[in-house]
Motif scaffolding. Structure first.
Motif, PDB file in Angstrom:
ATOM      1  N   GLY A  79       0.141  -1.077   0.059  1.00  0.00           N
ATOM      2  CA  GLY A  79      -0.249  -0.367  -0.137  1.00  0.00           C
ATOM      3  C   GLY A  79       1.088   1.239  -0.413  1.00  0.00           C
ATOM      4  N   ASP A  80       0.512   2.129  -1.123  1.00  0.00           N
ATOM      5  CA  ASP A  80       1.313   3.801  -0.911  1.00  0.00           C
ATOM      6  C   ASP A  80       0.824   4.512  -0.617  1.00  0.00           C
ATOM      7  N   LYS A  81      -0.553   4.495  -0.142  1.00  0.00           N
ATOM      8  CA  LYS A  81      -1.515   5.599   0.238  1.00  0.00           C
ATOM      9  C   LYS A  81      -2.353   5.455   1.631  1.00  0.00           C
ATOM     10  N   VAL A  82      -1.553   6.782   2.311  1.00  0.00           N
ATOM     11  CA  VAL A  82      -1.212   6.489   3.665  1.00  0.00           C
ATOM     12  C   VAL A  82      -2.077   7.640   4.624  1.00  0.00           C
ATOM     13  N   LEU A  83      -2.930   7.315   5.403  1.00  0.00           N
ATOM     14  CA  LEU A  83      -3.442   8.095   6.613  1.00  0.00           C
ATOM     15  C   LEU A  83      -3.406   8.031   7.592  1.00  0.00           C
ATOM     16  N   ILE A  84      -3.048   9.219   8.226  1.00  0.00           N
ATOM     17  CA  ILE A  84      -3.568   8.979  10.193  1.00  0.00           C
ATOM     18  C   ILE A  84      -4.399   9.676  10.569  1.00  0.00           C
ATOM     19  N   ALA A  85      -5.067   9.665  11.780  1.00  0.00           N
ATOM     20  CA  ALA A  85      -6.215  10.178  12.047  1.00  0.00           C
ATOM     21  C   ALA A  85      -5.552   9.606  13.569  1.00  0.00           C
TER      22      ALA A  85
ATOM     23  N   GLU B 261      -4.498  13.383   8.488  1.00  0.00           N
ATOM     24  CA  GLU B 261      -2.665  13.476   7.894  1.00  0.00           C
ATOM     25  C   GLU B 261      -2.973  12.225   6.276  1.00  0.00           C
ATOM     26  N   TYR B 262      -2.852  13.299   5.233  1.00  0.00           N
ATOM     27  CA  TYR B 262      -2.733  12.935   3.817  1.00  0.00           C
ATOM     28  C   TYR B 262      -2.731  13.340   2.764  1.00  0.00           C
ATOM     29  N   ASN B 263      -1.490  12.786   1.662  1.00  0.00           N
ATOM     30  CA  ASN B 263      -1.287  13.560   0.817  1.00  0.00           C
ATOM     31  C   ASN B 263      -1.740  12.138  -0.621  1.00  0.00           C
ATOM     32  N   GLY B 264      -2.495  11.756  -0.582  1.00  0.00           N
ATOM     33  CA  GLY B 264      -2.385  11.018  -1.646  1.00  0.00           C
ATOM     34  C   GLY B 264      -3.319  11.076  -1.989  1.00  0.00           C
ATOM     35  N   GLY B 265      -3.444  10.083  -3.651  1.00  0.00           N
ATOM     36  CA  GLY B 265      -4.505  10.408  -4.857  1.00  0.00           C
ATOM     37  C   GLY B 265      -5.968  11.055  -4.059  1.00  0.00           C
ATOM     38  N   ALA B 266      -7.159  10.799  -4.649  1.00  0.00           N
ATOM     39  CA  ALA B 266      -8.170  11.405  -3.796  1.00  0.00           C
ATOM     40  C   ALA B 266      -9.054   9.883  -4.119  1.00  0.00           C
ATOM     41  N   MET B 267      -9.604   9.294  -3.654  1.00  0.00           N
ATOM     42  CA  MET B 267     -10.420   7.355  -3.892  1.00  0.00           C
ATOM     43  C   MET B 267     -11.094   7.902  -2.470  1.00  0.00           C
TER      44      MET B 267
ATOM     45  N   VAL C 249     -10.435  -1.924  20.149  1.00  0.00           N
ATOM     46  CA  VAL C 249      -8.392  -2.567  20.890  1.00  0.00           C
ATOM     47  C   VAL C 249      -8.094  -1.946  21.026  1.00  0.00           C
ATOM     48  N   LEU C 250      -6.857  -1.111  19.557  1.00  0.00           N
ATOM     49  CA  LEU C 250      -6.176  -0.293  19.476  1.00  0.00           C
ATOM     50  C   LEU C 250      -6.330   0.668  20.781  1.00  0.00           C
ATOM     51  N   ASN C 251      -5.254   0.887  21.440  1.00  0.00           N
ATOM     52  CA  ASN C 251      -5.160   1.334  22.568  1.00  0.00           C
ATOM     53  C   ASN C 251      -4.431   2.957  22.471  1.00  0.00           C
ATOM     54  N   GLU C 252      -3.242   2.899  21.342  1.00  0.00           N
ATOM     55  CA  GLU C 252      -2.785   4.139  21.039  1.00  0.00           C
ATOM     56  C   GLU C 252      -3.613   5.556  20.599  1.00  0.00           C
ATOM     57  N   GLU C 253      -3.248   6.502  20.523  1.00  0.00           N
ATOM     58  CA  GLU C 253      -3.449   8.027  20.594  1.00  0.00           C
ATOM     59  C   GLU C 253      -3.928   7.806  18.822  1.00  0.00           C
ATOM     60  N   ARG C 254      -3.418   7.014  17.966  1.00  0.00           N
ATOM     61  CA  ARG C 254      -3.468   7.682  16.398  1.00  0.00           C
ATOM     62  C   ARG C 254      -3.349   6.162  15.463  1.00  0.00           C
ATOM     63  N   VAL C 255      -3.772   6.034  14.266  1.00  0.00           N
ATOM     64  CA  VAL C 255      -4.100   5.052  14.295  1.00  0.00           C
ATOM     65  C   VAL C 255      -3.518   5.279  12.522  1.00  0.00           C
TER      66      VAL C 255
ATOM     67  N   ASN D  13     -10.076  -1.353  -4.040  1.00  0.00           N
ATOM     68  CA  ASN D  13     -10.084  -2.394  -4.369  1.00  0.00           C
ATOM     69  C   ASN D  13      -9.396  -3.615  -3.053  1.00  0.00           C
ATOM     70  N   SER D  14      -8.254  -3.058  -2.202  1.00  0.00           N
ATOM     71  CA  SER D  14      -7.418  -3.618  -1.818  1.00  0.00           C
ATOM     72  C   SER D  14      -8.137  -3.894   0.127  1.00  0.00           C
ATOM     73  N   SER D  15      -7.305  -4.528   0.388  1.00  0.00           N
ATOM     74  CA  SER D  15      -7.794  -4.327   1.439  1.00  0.00           C
ATOM     75  C   SER D  15      -6.742  -3.560   2.476  1.00  0.00           C
ATOM     76  N   ALA D  16      -7.753  -3.111   3.319  1.00  0.00           N
ATOM     77  CA  ALA D  16      -7.128  -2.026   4.343  1.00  0.00           C
ATOM     78  C   ALA D  16      -5.822  -2.777   5.545  1.00  0.00           C
ATOM     79  N   LEU D  17      -5.049  -2.346   6.006  1.00  0.00           N
ATOM     80  CA  LEU D  17      -4.047  -2.059   6.935  1.00  0.00           C
ATOM     81  C   LEU D  17      -4.081  -1.173   8.049  1.00  0.00           C
ATOM     82  N   LEU D  18      -4.269  -1.730   8.766  1.00  0.00           N
ATOM     83  CA  LEU D  18      -4.610  -0.645  10.099  1.00  0.00           C
ATOM     84  C   LEU D  18      -3.684  -1.076  11.943  1.00  0.00           C
ATOM     85  N   GLU D  19      -2.339  -0.064  12.050  1.00  0.00           N
ATOM     86  CA  GLU D  19      -1.666  -0.446  12.514  1.00  0.00           C
ATOM     87  C   GLU D  19      -1.570   0.826  13.751  1.00  0.00           C
ATOM     88  N   VAL D  20      -0.810   0.958  14.158  1.00  0.00           N
ATOM     89  CA  VAL D  20      -0.519   2.198  14.932  1.00  0.00           C
ATOM     90  C   VAL D  20       0.689   2.657  14.525  1.00  0.00           C
ATOM     91  N   PRO D  21       0.731   4.150  14.078  1.00  0.00           N
ATOM     92  CA  PRO D  21       1.592   4.866  13.175  1.00  0.00           C
ATOM     93  C   PRO D  21       3.452   4.348  13.701  1.00  0.00           C
TER      94      PRO D  21
END
Length: 367
Positions: A253-259, A310-316, A331-337, A345-353
């Motif tokens: 994955g090359d499109k990374v969003l942090i929230a 925080e996101y600067n990939g292409g619109a999607m 269940v994630l107990n960090e402040e950011r994801v 069409n690809s699966s999303a990968l979620l983790e702490v930054p």
């Protein structure tokens, strides 16, 4: 059998053991708890033939050693309803169990001890010791993704993988995957993979606390057994092949969003109110430094939320089952994801930054 014990000393092990006992049983004796008294030790055993739990406690006085099986839930309800700090006397008289406390007396039916099934001692091929808090964290980080009553029976449980100096748990229901790994001090000649059934995982989790006290795991070919303090837990294993989870984890994955995790969870939960009750779909629009979340339902009702990210990939635009995303953010107990995608069409990968000890994969929905 005849002994006296304080209400509190009996209630904690009884509550945990009764949790294993199913309400509807094929064998009448399976709705009972086996009480065995030897010396001043009282052991309570409950089983549903798949999971067995033995809890031990100490009697204040033993007049006669022995054993009996009594209805688990009724005994627990009686103990719970007695006043705090009560003294309980339990005895077998003429084939019935008689419980006395203060001015109360309860007579319960019993079934023959010989009928009570015993999960046979399988040869433990290996024994490892893990801090209780570590195992509890691994289970809590992944257990929500286990399948329930899936025809692919091997998904109705959790994969426990033990490698040298690493313990990993993996759960998936085919739509999402949760994986968590922690380093542990153990050396194994070859990595072991066990699939522990859903009920076994949930009961084991109830026994664990956040301490560094060890829990010792005995890994057999068909069973896993855990010893923690006063409890011995045994579960049959699911005989099947767990999917190759490494192939499911998207790595390109090359499109990374942090929230902000809590804010994103609130936005998704609010939007979900107006999603289709059956499919629970929401649309995520990725824009520069903004995430727009939309939902609608067959009644033509709509919800729209925007959140700064925080996101600067292409619109999607991507569709997801909102429940799957909220579960991960809970269940994630960090402040950011951090959410990583390759395309709609690809699966999303979620983790702490930067990556933590857990990662989550959620498949997209076509909306």
């Amino acid at each position: 059998m005849k002994f006296s014990i304080s209400r509190e000393a009996l209630l904690r092990p009884l509550t945990l053991v009764a949790g294993v006992v199913e309400r509807r049983q094929t064998l009448p004796v399976l709705s009972n708890v086996l009480i065995q008294v030897e010396g001043d030790q009282v052991s309570l055993t409950g089983t549903d033939l798949e999971v067995e739990l033995v809890g031990r406690t100490v009697a204040s006085q033993v007049d006669q050693a022995g054993a009996a099986t009594v209805p688990a839930r009724k005994l627990m309800d009686i103990c719970k309803s007695l006043p705090d700090q009560s003294d309980i006397q339990l005895a077998v008289e003429e084939g019935r169990a008689v419980l006395r406390s203060g001015r109360s007396r309860f007579t319960l039916s019993t079934l023959p001890v010989a009928e009570f099934p015993n999960i046979e001692d399988a040869d433990g091929s290996q024994e490892i010791s893990v801090p209780r808090g570590t195992l509890k964290h691994l289970i809590e980080a992944t257990s929500f993704a286990m399948a329930q009553q899936d025809v692919r029976y091997y998904l109705n449980g959790m994969l426990l993988e033990i490698q040298s100096n690493l313990l990993r748990t993996v759960a998936t229901d085919g739509h999402r995957l949760a994986m968590c790994s922690r380093p542990i001090e153990v050396s194994v000649s070859q990595s072991q993979k066990l699939i522990v059934p859903r009920k076994g995982i949930l009961e084991l989790s109830r026994l664990l606390d956040d301490s560094d006290e060890p829990v010792s795991l005995t890994l057999g070919s068909s069973h896993v057994r855990a010893h923690t303090g006063d409890f011995t837990f045994t579960s049959k294993l699911i005989d099947g092949k767990f999917p190759d989870y490494e192939r499911v984890v998207p790595r390109n994955g090359d499109k990374v969003l942090i929230a902000e995790r809590a804010a994103l969870r609130q936005v998704l939960s609010r939007t979900a109110i107006l999603s289709n009750e059956k499919y629970r779909g929401v649309r995520l629009y990725f824009e520069e430094n903004n995430l727009k979340v939309m939902a609608n339902n067959p009644e033509q009702e709509e919800a729209e939320e925007n959140i700064a990210v925080e996101y600067n990939g292409g619109a999607m635009e991507v569709g997801f089952n909102v429940g799957y995303l909220v579960d991960v953010l809970t269940v994630l107990n960090e402040e950011r994801v951090q959410i990583t995608l390759a395309d709609p069409n690809s699966s999303a990968l979620l983790e702490v930054p930067g990556g933590g000890d857990a990662l989550y994969v959620v498949m997209p929905m076509r909306l």
